[in-house]
Design a protein around this motif. Structure first.
Motif, PDB file in Angstrom:
ATOM      1  N   ALA A   1      -1.690  -7.376   5.875  1.00 39.20           N
ATOM      2  CA  ALA A   1      -1.807  -8.050   4.579  1.00 39.20           C
ATOM      3  C   ALA A   1      -2.176  -7.056   3.476  1.00 39.20           C
ATOM      4  O   ALA A   1      -1.766  -7.213   2.336  1.00 39.20           O
ATOM      5  CB  ALA A   1      -2.858  -9.154   4.653  1.00 39.20           C
ATOM      6  N   ARG A   2      -2.963  -6.028   3.819  1.00 39.19           N
ATOM      7  CA  ARG A   2      -3.392  -5.034   2.839  1.00 39.19           C
ATOM      8  C   ARG A   2      -3.718  -3.742   3.575  1.00 39.19           C
ATOM      9  O   ARG A   2      -4.268  -3.762   4.669  1.00 39.19           O
ATOM     10  CB  ARG A   2      -4.625  -5.529   2.096  1.00 39.19           C
ATOM     11  N   VAL A   3      -3.398  -2.616   2.948  1.00 44.59           N
ATOM     12  CA  VAL A   3      -3.692  -1.305   3.526  1.00 44.59           C
ATOM     13  C   VAL A   3      -4.821  -0.669   2.717  1.00 44.59           C
ATOM     14  O   VAL A   3      -4.691  -0.482   1.511  1.00 44.59           O
ATOM     15  CB  VAL A   3      -2.443  -0.396   3.504  1.00 44.59           C
ATOM     16  N   PHE A   4      -5.924  -0.347   3.384  1.00 41.72           N
ATOM     17  CA  PHE A   4      -7.016   0.367   2.733  1.00 41.72           C
ATOM     18  C   PHE A   4      -6.867   1.876   2.931  1.00 41.72           C
ATOM     19  O   PHE A   4      -7.313   2.660   2.127  1.00 41.72           O
ATOM     20  CB  PHE A   4      -8.374  -0.080   3.288  1.00 41.72           C
ATOM     21  N   LYS A   5      -6.249   2.248   4.061  1.00 40.01           N
ATOM     22  CA  LYS A   5      -6.060   3.670   4.366  1.00 40.01           C
ATOM     23  C   LYS A   5      -4.845   3.808   5.258  1.00 40.01           C
ATOM     24  O   LYS A   5      -4.676   3.032   6.194  1.00 40.01           O
ATOM     25  CB  LYS A   5      -7.291   4.229   5.077  1.00 40.01           C
ATOM     26  N   ASN A   6      -4.017   4.798   4.950  1.00 40.77           N
ATOM     27  CA  ASN A   6      -2.906   5.146   5.828  1.00 40.77           C
ATOM     28  C   ASN A   6      -2.875   6.670   5.896  1.00 40.77           C
ATOM     29  O   ASN A   6      -2.225   7.312   5.090  1.00 40.77           O
ATOM     30  CB  ASN A   6      -1.578   4.593   5.327  1.00 40.77           C
ATOM     31  N   GLY A   7      -3.590   7.224   6.832  1.00 44.61           N
ATOM     32  CA  GLY A   7      -3.647   8.662   6.995  1.00 44.61           C
ATOM     33  C   GLY A   7      -2.573   9.185   7.925  1.00 44.61           C
ATOM     34  O   GLY A   7      -2.616  10.323   8.361  1.00 44.61           O
ATOM     35  N   THR A   8      -1.606   8.323   8.247  1.00 38.96           N
ATOM     36  CA  THR A   8      -0.519   8.751   9.127  1.00 38.96           C
ATOM     37  C   THR A   8       0.604   9.310   8.273  1.00 38.96           C
ATOM     38  O   THR A   8       0.679   9.054   7.081  1.00 38.96           O
ATOM     39  CB  THR A   8       0.007   7.567   9.967  1.00 38.96           C
ATOM     40  N   ASP A   9       1.488  10.068   8.902  1.00 37.56           N
ATOM     41  CA  ASP A   9       2.609  10.648   8.156  1.00 37.56           C
ATOM     42  C   ASP A   9       3.801   9.694   8.069  1.00 37.56           C
ATOM     43  O   ASP A   9       4.857  10.049   7.594  1.00 37.56           O
ATOM     44  CB  ASP A   9       3.030  11.982   8.770  1.00 37.56           C
ATOM     45  N   ALA A  10       3.625   8.469   8.541  1.00 37.51           N
ATOM     46  CA  ALA A  10       4.702   7.475   8.510  1.00 37.51           C
ATOM     47  C   ALA A  10       4.183   6.192   7.870  1.00 37.51           C
ATOM     48  O   ALA A  10       2.984   5.959   7.801  1.00 37.51           O
ATOM     49  CB  ALA A  10       5.178   7.184   9.930  1.00 37.51           C
ATOM     50  N   ASP A  11       5.105   5.390   7.402  1.00 37.21           N
ATOM     51  CA  ASP A  11       4.722   4.090   6.849  1.00 37.21           C
ATOM     52  C   ASP A  11       4.210   3.201   7.971  1.00 37.21           C
ATOM     53  O   ASP A  11       4.699   3.261   9.102  1.00 37.21           O
ATOM     54  CB  ASP A  11       5.919   3.420   6.187  1.00 37.21           C
ATOM     55  N   LEU A  12       3.240   2.377   7.622  1.00 34.56           N
ATOM     56  CA  LEU A  12       2.748   1.401   8.591  1.00 34.56           C
ATOM     57  C   LEU A  12       3.771   0.279   8.731  1.00 34.56           C
ATOM     58  O   LEU A  12       4.323  -0.179   7.731  1.00 34.56           O
ATOM     59  CB  LEU A  12       1.425   0.800   8.107  1.00 34.56           C
ATOM     60  N   PRO A  13       4.013  -0.162   9.941  1.00 39.87           N
ATOM     61  CA  PRO A  13       4.922  -1.299  10.087  1.00 39.87           C
ATOM     62  C   PRO A  13       4.253  -2.567   9.544  1.00 39.87           C
ATOM     63  O   PRO A  13       3.029  -2.666   9.534  1.00 39.87           O
ATOM     64  CB  PRO A  13       5.130  -1.391  11.601  1.00 39.87           C
ATOM     65  N   GLU A  14       5.053  -3.510   9.079  1.00 34.61           N
ATOM     66  CA  GLU A  14       4.503  -4.774   8.583  1.00 34.61           C
ATOM     67  C   GLU A  14       3.939  -5.603   9.724  1.00 34.61           C
ATOM     68  O   GLU A  14       2.964  -6.325   9.535  1.00 34.61           O
ATOM     69  CB  GLU A  14       5.578  -5.572   7.850  1.00 34.61           C
ATOM     70  N   ASN A  15       4.545  -5.517  10.894  1.00 32.70           N
ATOM     71  CA  ASN A  15       4.121  -6.262  12.075  1.00 32.70           C
ATOM     72  C   ASN A  15       4.119  -5.331  13.278  1.00 32.70           C
ATOM     73  O   ASN A  15       5.001  -4.489  13.407  1.00 32.70           O
ATOM     74  CB  ASN A  15       5.087  -7.413  12.388  1.00 32.70           C
ATOM     75  N   PHE A  16       3.151  -5.495  14.143  1.00 33.84           N
ATOM     76  CA  PHE A  16       3.140  -4.779  15.413  1.00 33.84           C
ATOM     77  C   PHE A  16       2.234  -5.528  16.383  1.00 33.84           C
ATOM     78  O   PHE A  16       1.519  -6.451  15.996  1.00 33.84           O
ATOM     79  CB  PHE A  16       2.708  -3.310  15.254  1.00 33.84           C
ATOM     80  N   HIS A  17       2.296  -5.150  17.650  1.00 36.05           N
ATOM     81  CA  HIS A  17       1.451  -5.761  18.679  1.00 36.05           C
ATOM     82  C   HIS A  17       0.307  -4.820  19.000  1.00 36.05           C
ATOM     83  O   HIS A  17       0.467  -3.599  18.982  1.00 36.05           O
ATOM     84  CB  HIS A  17       2.251  -6.069  19.947  1.00 36.05           C
ATOM     85  N   LEU A  18      -0.838  -5.396  19.306  1.00 35.91           N
ATOM     86  CA  LEU A  18      -2.033  -4.636  19.652  1.00 35.91           C
ATOM     87  C   LEU A  18      -2.597  -5.224  20.932  1.00 35.91           C
ATOM     88  O   LEU A  18      -2.638  -6.450  21.086  1.00 35.91           O
ATOM     89  CB  LEU A  18      -3.060  -4.742  18.513  1.00 35.91           C
ATOM     90  N   ALA A  19      -3.003  -4.373  21.856  1.00 35.74           N
ATOM     91  CA  ALA A  19      -3.591  -4.827  23.118  1.00 35.74           C
ATOM     92  C   ALA A  19      -4.811  -3.978  23.422  1.00 35.74           C
ATOM     93  O   ALA A  19      -4.849  -2.791  23.109  1.00 35.74           O
ATOM     94  CB  ALA A  19      -2.568  -4.730  24.245  1.00 35.74           C
ATOM     95  N   PHE A  20      -5.827  -4.595  24.024  1.00 35.64           N
ATOM     96  CA  PHE A  20      -7.040  -3.875  24.398  1.00 35.64           C
ATOM     97  C   PHE A  20      -7.801  -4.689  25.431  1.00 35.64           C
ATOM     98  O   PHE A  20      -7.488  -5.854  25.676  1.00 35.64           O
ATOM     99  CB  PHE A  20      -7.926  -3.582  23.177  1.00 35.64           C
ATOM    100  N   LEU A  21      -8.810  -4.076  26.040  1.00 33.08           N
ATOM    101  CA  LEU A  21      -9.660  -4.752  27.017  1.00 33.08           C
ATOM    102  C   LEU A  21     -10.928  -5.234  26.323  1.00 33.08           C
ATOM    103  O   LEU A  21     -11.439  -4.579  25.422  1.00 33.08           O
ATOM    104  CB  LEU A  21     -10.048  -3.812  28.155  1.00 33.08           C
ATOM    105  N   VAL A  22     -11.429  -6.376  26.774  1.00 34.91           N
ATOM    106  CA  VAL A  22     -12.678  -6.931  26.255  1.00 34.91           C
ATOM    107  C   VAL A  22     -13.654  -7.026  27.412  1.00 34.91           C
ATOM    108  O   VAL A  22     -13.334  -7.578  28.467  1.00 34.91           O
ATOM    109  CB  VAL A  22     -12.454  -8.333  25.654  1.00 34.91           C
ATOM    110  N   PHE A  23     -14.846  -6.487  27.200  1.00 39.81           N
ATOM    111  CA  PHE A  23     -15.908  -6.567  28.193  1.00 39.81           C
ATOM    112  C   PHE A  23     -16.922  -7.608  27.727  1.00 39.81           C
ATOM    113  O   PHE A  23     -17.009  -7.904  26.528  1.00 39.81           O
ATOM    114  CB  PHE A  23     -16.563  -5.199  28.383  1.00 39.81           C
TER     115      PHE A  23
END
Length: 192
Positions: free
Chosen positions: A84-106
């Motif tokens: 919805a909003r970008v506060f920082k993009n320190g990557t050398d590529a544009d951020l995608p508008e949509n992507f998937h994120l996965a992680f473990l929760v303890f």
């Protein structure tokens, strides 16, 4: 030798008659403290530290959140992220508008969010990590910064304002805020 040291320690402390019971209790107390400290979360780092550590800081809508048991003590979580909003993009590529994120929760990992990560609007602090697929093709994936429980914050006006200030100080203006309702043109209705 160990037993003579133990006996000497107990005699010096005036605890020799209690001997084994005192050592067992002391050992259990120390092990309990170690177990609690290993499972405890560190205090949350300041927003500026999280901002500086991240490659990308975004305000995002999380949807299609799926939780699944991974093993006896953790769950895997996957979700769709819509920026919805970008506060920082320190990557050398544009951020995608949509992507998937996965992680473990303890257990207790995300209790600062007052519940498990669910669909909604959050601020995410992300690192860009290089990956290689099965065909040898190189790319990148976004992962949560460490400590991971503090890489997701519930959306809050105060947090957004502080992040915008940090972004402005670092020379990364980000995307402007969404227009306030008073800034939007009025739409005339023809429902008569």
């Amino acid at each position: 030798m160990f037993f003579s040291v133990k006996r000497h320690f107990l005699k010096a402390a005036g605890l020799y008659p209690l001997g084994r019971a005192v050592l067992v209790a002391l050992s259990a107390w120390m092990l309990r403290g170690l177990a609690v400290s290993m499972g405890a979360l560190p205090p949350p780092p300041p927003l500026a530290d999280r901002y500086n550590k991240a490659d990308a800081v975004i305000l995002a809508d999380l949807s299609d959140t799926q939780r699944q048991a991974f093993n006896d003590i953790s769950e895997s979580v996957s979700m769709r992220v819509t920026v919805a909003r970008v506060f920082k993009n320190g990557t050398d590529a544009d951020l995608p508008e949509n992507f998937h994120l996965a992680f473990l929760v303890f257990p207790e990992s995300f209790k600062h969010l007052r519940g498990p990560v669910a669909d909604g609007r959050y601020v995410l602090f992300l690192r860009r990590k290089p990956v290689v697929d099965a065909n040898g093709q190189r790319g990148f994936a976004f992962v949560l910064i460490k400590p991971r429980p503090y890489a997701i914050l519930a959306d809050d006006d105060a947090v957004r304002m502080e992040l915008a200030e940090i972004a402005a100080e670092s020379g990364m203006p980000g995307v402007p805020d969404e227009p306030e309702s008073s800034d939007l043109p009025e739409i005339e209705s023809n429902n008569e």
